[in-house]
Write an enzyme that holds these catalytic residues in place. Structure first.
Site, PDB file in Angstrom:
ATOM      1  N   GLY A  45       0.827  -1.190   0.000  1.00  0.00           N
ATOM      2  CA  GLY A  45       0.000   0.000   0.000  1.00  0.00           C
ATOM      3  C   GLY A  45       0.865   1.245   0.000  1.00  0.00           C
ATOM      4  N   GLN A  50       2.880  10.008   1.478  1.00  0.00           N
ATOM      5  CA  GLN A  50       4.187   9.333   1.510  1.00  0.00           C
ATOM      6  C   GLN A  50       5.068   9.741   0.332  1.00  0.00           C
ATOM      7  OE1 GLN A  50       2.294   5.219   2.119  1.00  0.00           O
ATOM      8  NE2 GLN A  50       4.196   5.032   3.251  1.00  0.00           N
ATOM      9  N   CYS A  98       5.965  -0.246   6.972  1.00  0.00           N
ATOM     10  CA  CYS A  98       5.583   0.974   6.256  1.00  0.00           C
ATOM     11  C   CYS A  98       6.744   1.355   5.348  1.00  0.00           C
ATOM     12  CB  CYS A  98       5.302   2.085   7.267  1.00  0.00           C
ATOM     13  SG  CYS A  98       4.832   3.649   6.503  1.00  0.00           S
ATOM     14  N   LEU A  99       6.431   1.778   4.112  1.00  0.00           N
ATOM     15  CA  LEU A  99       7.503   2.136   3.173  1.00  0.00           C
ATOM     16  C   LEU A  99       8.289   3.359   3.645  1.00  0.00           C
ATOM     17  CD1 LEU A  99       5.862   1.480  -0.324  1.00  0.00           C
ATOM     18  CD2 LEU A  99       7.580   0.103   0.845  1.00  0.00           C
ATOM     19  N   HIS A 140      -4.232   1.055   7.457  1.00  0.00           N
ATOM     20  CA  HIS A 140      -2.916   1.683   7.533  1.00  0.00           C
ATOM     21  C   HIS A 140      -2.831   2.875   6.572  1.00  0.00           C
ATOM     22  CE1 HIS A 140       1.656   1.340   7.865  1.00  0.00           C
ATOM     23  NE2 HIS A 140       1.502   2.132   6.818  1.00  0.00           N
ATOM     24  N   GLU A 141      -3.287   2.664   5.323  1.00  0.00           N
ATOM     25  CA  GLU A 141      -3.171   3.727   4.312  1.00  0.00           C
ATOM     26  C   GLU A 141      -4.120   4.890   4.598  1.00  0.00           C
ATOM     27  OE1 GLU A 141      -0.576   3.553   2.659  1.00  0.00           O
ATOM     28  OE2 GLU A 141      -0.230   1.445   3.059  1.00  0.00           O
ATOM     29  N   HIS A 144      -2.681   7.225   7.039  1.00  0.00           N
ATOM     30  CA  HIS A 144      -1.714   8.165   6.453  1.00  0.00           C
ATOM     31  C   HIS A 144      -2.401   9.459   6.012  1.00  0.00           C
ATOM     32  CE1 HIS A 144       2.225   6.357   6.355  1.00  0.00           C
ATOM     33  NE2 HIS A 144       1.790   5.233   5.814  1.00  0.00           N
TER      34      HIS A 144
HETATM   35 ZN    ZN Z   1       2.723   3.431   5.779  1.00  0.00          ZN
END
Ligand code: ZN
Length: 173
Positions: A45, A50, A98-99, A140-141, A144
């Site tokens: 995701g 991000q 998380c990226l 999660h997304e 953000h």
């Molecule tokens: Zn994340």
């Protein structure tokens, strides 16, 4: 185009994203770049903040079971202005990454099932019911988009452990 992903310390990630009023060619381009960036980084995701865009867009790879051969396929999806319309009371604790924080995996408690309402890339309303990992990815997304990072959801003792590890590393350096 592969986009640069911000580090979790970047204050942009703490801001709220704006609702998309019109799906312009620029928005479409950004959404497609986000999918490309997510796949390239082997993420499940990616949310627009991000990649330094405070816009309510997320890209997710939802898991689809092919009934014919039981193979699990990842289906990338773009969701615009996503919101959670329903959340199960049951929750589960699973490891999450998380990226923005490569290599960090934390056990996070999340609702086990959610129902999402959003727009697709063509501006059509879509509803998604998800449970397990896909439900986790969506939560999660969407977090953000509200400036929430997964670190915010860990338990006190976990935070303490990471803090102590961090101190130790600093001390050794
Ligand atoms: Zn994340």
């Amino acid at each position: 185009m592969i986009l640069d992903i911000l580090n979790y310390k970047n204050p942009i990630l703490r801001k709220k994203s704006e609702k998309i009023k019109e799906i312009t060619p620029e928005i479409r381009r950004l959404a497609l770049d986000m999918v490309e960036t997510m796949i390239k980084n082997k993420g499940l995701g990616l949310a627009a903040p991000q990649v330094n865009q405070l816009k309510q867009i997320i890209a997710v790879s939802l898991i689809k079971n092919r009934s014919s051969d039981e193979r699990v396929v990842l289906e990338p999806k773009i969701l615009i202005n996503p919101r959670i319309v329903e959340k199960s009371r049951e929750a589960e604790i699973e490891e999450e990454g998380c990226l923005c924080a490569p290599g960090v995996f934390l056990k996070i408690k999340r609702a086990s099932a959610v129902e999402i309402s959003a727009l697709d890339i063509n501006g059509r309303e879509v509803k998604i019911k998800a449970e397990g990992l896909p439900a986790r990815i969506l939560q999660h997304e969407i977090d953000h988009l509200n400036g929430i990072l997964f670190f915010d959801k860990i338990y006190f003792w976990q935070k303490l452990k990471y803090f102590l590890n961090f101190r130790k590393q600093k001390f050794l350096r």
